[in-house]
Structure formats: C-alpha cells, structure tokens
Enzyme design. Sequence first.
Site, PDB file in Angstrom:
ATOM      1  CE  LYS A 237      -4.551  -1.650   1.432  1.00 33.65           C
ATOM      2  NZ  LYS A 237      -5.560  -1.843   2.146  1.00 33.65           N
ATOM      3  NE  ARG A 271      -8.067  -8.143   0.100  1.00 31.69           N
ATOM      4  CZ  ARG A 271      -7.398  -7.182  -0.780  1.00 31.69           C
ATOM      5  NH1 ARG A 271      -6.146  -6.580  -0.369  1.00 31.69           N
ATOM      6  NH2 ARG A 271      -7.862  -7.311  -1.997  1.00 31.69           N
TER       7      ARG A 271
HETATM    8  C1  8Y7 Z   1      -8.340  -4.154   1.778  1.00 30.55           C
HETATM    9  C2  8Y7 Z   1      -9.481  -4.822   1.293  1.00 30.55           C
HETATM   10  C3  8Y7 Z   1      -8.397  -3.943  -0.582  1.00 30.55           C
HETATM   11  C4  8Y7 Z   1      -8.109  -4.115   3.166  1.00 30.55           C
HETATM   12  C5  8Y7 Z   1      -9.901  -5.645   3.416  1.00 30.55           C
HETATM   13  C6  8Y7 Z   1      -5.507  -2.958  -2.138  1.00 30.55           C
HETATM   14  C7  8Y7 Z   1     -10.226  -5.276  -0.856  1.00 30.55           C
HETATM   15  C8  8Y7 Z   1      -6.718  -2.352  -1.697  1.00 30.55           C
HETATM   16  N1  8Y7 Z   1      -7.560  -3.498   0.755  1.00 30.55           N
HETATM   17  N2  8Y7 Z   1     -10.156  -5.775   2.040  1.00 30.55           N
HETATM   18  N3  8Y7 Z   1      -9.127  -4.786  -0.116  1.00 30.55           N
HETATM   19  N4  8Y7 Z   1      -8.841  -4.896   3.763  1.00 30.55           N
HETATM   20  N5  8Y7 Z   1     -10.501  -6.287   4.170  1.00 30.55           N
HETATM   21  O1  8Y7 Z   1      -4.284  -2.243  -1.959  1.00 30.55           O
HETATM   22  O2  8Y7 Z   1      -7.038  -3.353   3.626  1.00 30.55           O
HETATM   23  O3  8Y7 Z   1      -5.390  -4.254  -1.864  1.00 30.55           O
HETATM   24  S1  8Y7 Z   1      -8.114  -3.324  -1.827  1.00 30.55           S
END
Ligand code: 8Y7
Length: 294
Positions: A237, A271
């Site tokens: 990020k 994640r």
């Molecule tokens: C997150 C996410 C994304 C996060 C959860 C990226 C779909 C942006 N970020 N879901 N999603 N938490 N739960 O850079 O921080 O991955 S998308």
Amino acid sequence: MVQSLVTEQLNSQFVTRESDRLLAALARDVPLVCGIVNVTPDSFSDGGRYLDTSAAVEHGLSLVAEGAGLLDVGGESTRPGSRPPSVTDEIDRVVPVIDALAHRTAVPISVDTSRPEVMREAVAAGATLINDVRALRVRGALRAAAELQVPVCLMHMQGDPESMQKAPTYTDVVSEVRRFLIDRVDDCIAVGIPVEHILVDPGFGFGKTLAHNLTLLSGLHKVADLGLPIMVGLSRKGMLGAITGRNTDQRLAGSVSAALIAAQNGAQILRVHDVAETVDAVAVLHALRNSSQR
Ligand code: 8Y7
C-alpha cells in the site's frame, strides 16, 4: 471473549459447514495468510475474459501452494480515485474464478465485493466469506449477507474510493474507527448475523493519511479488544511507498514487516500479495509465541 467463545463452540461440535472451516482456521493461534486474487481486465492480460479467468485461477492456486489459508477474489479496483465496474461485469469477473477455485482447492474463498447481487452469485459459486470494504452499507447488502449465512468482514473506510484520499480528517483515528466498527457490528447483529460470523478491519489506506495509518497500526490492539477477529490489508500500500520511497513492485520487505507488526498487534488475517514470504514471517512469530509460553 468472542474469540474464546468461537473456539469453544468449534471444539464441541463437528465442523461440517464450509464457512465453519474458515472459523476453525481463525480460532488457531497463528494468523491466517489470505492471498489476494484480483480479477480486473488489466491485472493479468488484455486477452479477454477467458484469459483473465484462467490467469486468476492459476494465480490463486499458486498462492495456495505458497501456503495461503484463504483466497480473496475481487473484481472491483478500490485503488484511490477508481470507478466501479457494472454489476454484470463484476459478476462475470469473479464468479467463474470462484467457481473454478472452489472445485480445485479446499482453501476457503472470500469474495471482495460490496454488492448484494455479487455476494449472492459468489456464495452460490463457493465463496464462504464476504469481504466488504464498504462494511455492508450498500443498499441490500446487509440483508443479502444475513440471508447467505456466511461470515462477513466489515472494513472501515472514510468517504468512498473516488474521493477518500483527498482530505482524510479525524480527531482520534483509533476511537473513530473503533466506533464505526462497533456500529456496523450492531447493525449486523440486528439483522440476524451471528456475532461469531463477524470480522473487522481498520481499512489501512482507505481515507487515511500516513500518520493515521501509523496510529492505527500501533493502536491495533485497541481494535482487537473488541474480541472480534481482525483482518488487515497493508500489502504494497501507499503508506509503505511513503515510508520506504519504493514503487509497488518493490514493497515486499515493507509489506512483510507491516504484516508481521499487525499480527503482533492482534491481527488474525493478513491479506497479502506475497504469500510465501508472509507465511515465513508468520512462522517466526509463531515460533516466538510458542517458546515464550514455556
Ligand atoms: C483491503 C481490502 C483492499 C483491506 C480488506 C489493496 C479489498 C486495496 N484493501 N479488504 N481490499 N482490507 N478487508 O491495495 O485493507 O489491496 S483493495
């Protein structure tokens, strides 16, 4: 408290339903590494839907081979400034991938969506967790999630993806995020979603400055004290770019470090894009926890 309740329930009965397998995995003391599977037209190829689908499926399977305990399949880019696809496009992207993965791996599959129509199709195709960056605030999403009877992850976001990074403002970011999550959990419980099916996520980078993100990361234990499993997404990020001065494809070390700090501060699901490296980092934490117990 809720965590031990979940563990107790799981130990006292057979784990039969698919979504219970996910909860059982969460009840262990090591954080679960969730591999990111993006299915957006430009993410793997420009050769049309079939190539997008098969590339995403192969990618998901390779993340399983690297040790992912969960796969998060998403068809909407929520990068700052992005615009959502049509509902049909989103379904056409994620459903074939979820369907194929559900047939080819026993690892639970999560659908990253905010739309009730996508939630229904994704769960019918084999998804057993709804990961919603809008925390079920889209019309019909709360009811769809309740009816589908799968666990949900509620994420905090200030504003919407189109505008969230313009001027994020908080008086006290940790308590405001915590308050938001408590309110969303209450709404879920009110429509009949069992508390053991609720996960929360502070939403790193979603309407937050670098300072907000850092305050949240160091104060994550105050979100953890809600007693609900925490998911975090820090992988590659912008905050890591700001800290290290590196582009997205050079943020591996920063991402793994941030994930491990989050795990140490109470996160149960990490994640990530880089599964193998994160699995190794988690193994170090696990070894440390086991040794300090003796
Ligand atoms: C997150 C996410 C994304 C996060 C959860 C990226 C779909 C942006 N970020 N879901 N999603 N938490 N739960 O850079 O921080 O991955 S998308």
